[in-house]
Design an enzyme around this catalytic site. Structure first.
Site, PDB file in Angstrom:
ATOM      1  N   GLU A 181       0.863  -1.176   0.000  1.00 26.23           N
ATOM      2  CA  GLU A 181       0.000   0.000   0.000  1.00 26.23           C
ATOM      3  C   GLU A 181       0.905   1.233   0.000  1.00 26.23           C
ATOM      4  O   GLU A 181       1.772   1.357   0.862  1.00 26.23           O
ATOM      5  CB  GLU A 181      -0.905   0.016   1.235  1.00 26.23           C
ATOM      6  CG  GLU A 181      -1.886   1.170   1.228  1.00 26.23           C
ATOM      7  CD  GLU A 181      -2.812   1.164   2.435  1.00 26.23           C
ATOM      8  OE1 GLU A 181      -3.634   2.088   2.550  1.00 26.23           O
ATOM      9  OE2 GLU A 181      -2.703   0.248   3.276  1.00 26.23           O
ATOM     10  N   ARG A 223       5.185 -12.892   9.909  1.00 28.63           N
ATOM     11  CA  ARG A 223       5.807 -11.606   9.634  1.00 28.63           C
ATOM     12  C   ARG A 223       7.105 -11.476  10.433  1.00 28.63           C
ATOM     13  O   ARG A 223       7.307 -12.168  11.438  1.00 28.63           O
ATOM     14  CB  ARG A 223       4.860 -10.456   9.972  1.00 28.63           C
ATOM     15  CG  ARG A 223       4.536 -10.330  11.454  1.00 28.63           C
ATOM     16  CD  ARG A 223       3.605  -9.156  11.692  1.00 28.63           C
ATOM     17  NE  ARG A 223       4.235  -7.890  11.310  1.00 28.63           N
ATOM     18  CZ  ARG A 223       3.583  -6.749  11.191  1.00 28.63           C
ATOM     19  NH1 ARG A 223       2.277  -6.705  11.386  1.00 28.63           N
ATOM     20  NH2 ARG A 223       4.218  -5.645  10.858  1.00 28.63           N
ATOM     21  N   LYS A 258       3.774   0.753  10.309  1.00 28.02           N
ATOM     22  CA  LYS A 258       3.944   1.943   9.476  1.00 28.02           C
ATOM     23  C   LYS A 258       3.324   3.171  10.143  1.00 28.02           C
ATOM     24  O   LYS A 258       3.816   4.285   9.974  1.00 28.02           O
ATOM     25  CB  LYS A 258       3.331   1.714   8.093  1.00 28.02           C
ATOM     26  CG  LYS A 258       4.259   1.008   7.136  1.00 28.02           C
ATOM     27  CD  LYS A 258       3.887   1.243   5.689  1.00 28.02           C
ATOM     28  CE  LYS A 258       2.765   0.378   5.239  1.00 28.02           C
ATOM     29  NZ  LYS A 258       2.529   0.478   3.772  1.00 28.02           N
TER      30      LYS A 258
END
Length: 568
Positions: free
Chosen positions: A40, A270, A280
Site C-alpha cells: 500500500e 511476519r 507503518k
C-alpha cells in the site's frame, strides 16, 4: 539461527516451497508460479517488507515464474506518489525486477461491475448504519453479531442506492456496501464485511473520477485473480481473512469474471526486529514528530534507512534467508542483521584510515615539510582491489582514546614512554603530553625510528600496539554520524500501564562528530561508497556530504557479538 544453519542451496524446503512443488507436480495452474508483491503506497517499506519481497520474487525466480508489483491504492487519503517512487526504488535496490506494474485502481471499473453482480445475486447490500452502528451490530469474539436493519433490502433497491452512492448523492460515511455472508460466524471477518465506502478524496491516479472506494479485503483477491496470480503470499495477520478472500472469488459461480483455478492465499510469519517498531503508523509518527530526520533516517528500519546507513542488498537478502520462512510470528535479533552486513562488507569494503576524535601527535625528529608516501593495500585479502599511497608527515592525528597518561596493565597503545606502530608507517615513542590551561591533553610529543619506515622494526623487536592515523597536513575534515539502536528496550511496545512506547526512544541513538579527520582520498567519496575505517567499523558516504567536506555514517562497528554467540 545457529552456526549449523544450512546454506540456502542445501536447506530443506520450507512449507511454501512444498505447496508450490505439489501444485507444479499436479499440474495446477499449468505448472506456473506467478506471485505478486502488493504494497500500500502509504509509507516507506521496512525490513519486514524486505523479507516479503525476497520470498515473493525469490520463489518466482526459483520456479521459473514471475512477480507482479501491484500497488494497493484503495485509500487515497493516506497514499502518495512519493511512496510509490520509494517502493519501486527499494525493490530494485534489493535486486529484483517485476514482470508488470499494476495498481488496484486499474481494476476499479471491474471491481464496481463485480459489486453490482453480487448485489443482483443477493450477496451484497447497502447499509445505512454509521461506523459505531456497524461495530455494535457486529458483536465481538464473545457475542454473536446481529443482522443490520438494512440487510433485507431487495436487490433492486440496493442496486439503485449503490449507483447513487457512486453518483455522489450521499455524504461521506452515510452508507456502505456490505457483503451478505453470516453475522453469526465465529470469524469476525465474515460478519457482513464492508466492500465499499463513500469517500470524497482526490486519488493520485484516478483523480476525482470515483466518490466510492473499495475496501482492501474486497479488492485484494479480485486483483490477484484478474492478474492470474497462482500463489498469493501474505503475512500471518491475514490468515483469518483467507475465508473472505476465497468467498469473494467463489461467488463468481459461472466464471464470468475470474480465471480458474483461483489464486491460493498462503500466510507466513511476519518479521519483527528487536529494538525497533515495525508498524507503518508508528514509523510515520516518528517522522512527523521529528524523532528522526525522515523516512530514510539511518536509525529507521526502512529499506531506504538501511540503504543510507550502508547496508547492502546482499546483506538484507542474506538476513531474510537466515531468519527463514515460518508459520509462527517471530522476533529476529538486530544483532543478526548487523552480522549479515559485517559478513558481506568484510570481503569487499576497501580499507581506509580516519580519526574520529583527533589528537595531534608531533614527531619531533621528523623534519618539517618532509613527506613520506606510504603504500598500503586497499584490502588485506583482495589484491585485485589494488593499493594506495597515504602521506606520512611530522604531524599526524591519532584517536584521543588511544592515549592514556597513566596507563593500566596490558595497555598497548600510547602512553609516556610507550612505543607503538603507526599502521604501515613507522614506530613512534611518546615522550611528552602537552596540556592546555584546563589540564586537558592537546598534543603528544613523540620521536620516531627512521629505520622503521614502513612499519616494521629493523632489529625485529616486538611492538604490540598498532594505531590508525592520518597526516594532519593532508587530512580532510569530515562530519561523522555514529548511529545506535533507536530504542533502548528490546521490545519497545512492552510498556507499563499508562506508559508510552516513545518513552523508550534512545537519547543516544545519534552522535555527530563534526571534527573527524580522514585520509585524503575519502574527501571525494561518492554517496553510497562504503569503507572499513581501520579499527573503527564500516562507514558509508552520506548524500549530505560535498567534495572536500564529506559526511560519513557508521553502518556497524567491527565487534560482532552475534558471531561470537553463534560460535559459543
Amino acid at each position: 539461527m545457529t552456526s549449523e544453519t544450512p546454506a540456502p542451496e542445501t536447506r530443506s524446503l520450507h512449507f511454501i516451497e512444498e505447496i508450490m512443488e505439489a501444485d507444479r507436480e499436479s499440474g495446477k495452474h499449468g505448472g506456473r508460479v506467478h506471485t505478486r508483491f502488493p504494497p500500500e503506497p502509504n509509507g516507506y517499506l521496512h525490513i519486514g517488507h524486505a523479507k516479503s519481497i525476497c520470498i515473493n520474487f525469490g520463489l518466482a525466480k526459483k520456479y521459473g515464474g514471475s512477480t507482479n508489483l501491484r500497488f494497493d491504492d484503495t485509500n487515497p487519503v493516506k497514499e502518495d506518489v512519493e511512496y510509490v517512487d520509494s517502493i519501486r526504488e527499494d525493490v530494485r535496490w534489493l535486486g529484483f525486477e517485476w514482470a508488470g506494474e499494476y495498481y488496484a485502481s486499474d481494476y476499479f471499473p471491474l471491481l464496481y461491475d463485480y459489486a453490482e453482480y453480487l448485489i443482483q445475486a443477493g450477496k451484497a447490500y447497502v447499509c445505512d448504519l454509521d461506523e459505531e452502528g456497524i461495530k455494535e451490530y457486529r458483536g465481538n469474539f464473545f457475542k454473536p453479531g446481529r443482522n443490520s436493519p438494512y440487510r433485507d433490502r431487495t436487490p433492486e433497491e440496493n442496486l439503485d442506492l449503490f449507483r447513487r452512492m457512486r453518483a455522489g448523492e450521499f455524504p461521506d460515511g452515510s452508507r456502505t456496501l456490505r457483503a451478505k455472508i453470516d453475522m453469526q460466524s465465529p470469524n469476525m471477518n465474515m460478519r457482513d464485511p464492508l466492500m465499499y465506502r463513500i469517500k470524497r478524496a482526490h486519488h493520485h491516479r484516478t483523480g476525482d473520477a470515483w466518490l466510492i472506494y473499495p475496501m482492501y479485503d474486497f479488492a485484494h483477491g479480485i486483483s490477484d485473480a484478474i492478474e492470474k496470480i497462482t500463489h498469493s503470499i501474505c503475512t500471518l495477520e491475514f490468515e483469518d481473512h483467507r475465508p473472505l478472500y476465497d468467498w469473494f472469488l467463489q461467488q463468481d459461480v459461472d466464471g464470468k469474471f475470474f480465471h480458474r483455478p483461483h489464486p491460493r492465499q498462503i500466510e507466513f510469519a511476519r518479521l519483527n526486529l528487536t529494538h525497533t517498531v515495525m508498524s507503518k503508523r508508528r514509523l510515520l509518527q516518528l517522522v512527523t514528530e521529528n524523532h528522526v530526520r525522515g523516512w530514510d533516517d539511518p536509525r529507521m528500519p526502512t529499506i531506504s534507512g538501511l540503504r543510507r546507513r550502508g547496508f547492502t542488498p546482499e546483506s538484507v537478502r542474506a538476513f531474510a534467508e537466515r531468519v527463514g520462512v515460518a508459520k509462527r510470528d517471530m522476533v529476529a535479533d538486530v544483532g543478526l542483521l548487523e552480522h549479515c552486513v559485517r559478513e558481506d562488507l568484510a570481503g569487499k569494503a576497501p580499507r581506509a584510515m580516519g580519526v574520529l576524535r583527533p589528537l595531534k601527535l608531533v614527531i619531533e625528529n621528523l623534519p618539517e615539510g618532509e613527506t613520506h608516501w606510504i603504500e598500503v593495500a586497499n584490502h588485506p585479502e583482495r589484491p585485485e582491489l589494488g593499493r594506495r599511497k597515504v602521506p606520512f608527515t611530522r604531524e599526524v592525528y591519532v584517536e584521543r582514546e588511544d592515549f592514556q597518561e597513566v596507563a593500566p596493565k596490558k595497555w598497548f597503545r600510547l602512553a609516556p614512554g610507550a612505543e607503538v606502530r603507526l599502521k604501515g608507517a613507522a614506530l613512534v615513542t611518546c615522550r611528552e603530553a602537552v596540556k592546555d590551561a584546563a589540564g586537558e591533553v592537546v598534543e603528544l610529543r613523540c620521536t620516531w625510528d627512521p629505520a622503521s619506515l614502513g612499519g616494521d622494526a629493523p632489529d625485529g623487536r616486538k611492538v604490540k600496539g598498532t594505531l590508525h592515523w592520518v597526516s594532519a597536513a593532508h587530512a580532510v575534515k569530515a562530519e561523522v554520524r555514529l548511529y545506535d539502536l533507536l530504542f533502548t528496550a528490546k521490545d519497545p511496545m512492552d510498556v507499563p500501564e499508562g506508559g508510552d512506547w516513545r518513552d523508550g526512544l534512545n537519547p543516544q541513538s545519534l552522535e555527530i562528530l563534526a571534527d573527524a579527520r580522514l585520509e585524503p582520498a575519502l574527501g571525494e567519496a561518492a554517496p553510497g561508497a562504503t569503507f572499513q575505517f581501520e579499527r573503527l567499523g564500516y562507514f558509508v558516504a552520506d548524500p549530505d556530504g560535498k567534495p572536500g567536506a564529506p559526511v560519513f555514517n557508521r553502518t556497524v562497528g567491527l565487534k560482532d557479538s552475534w558471531a561470537k554467540a553463534e560460535a559459543k
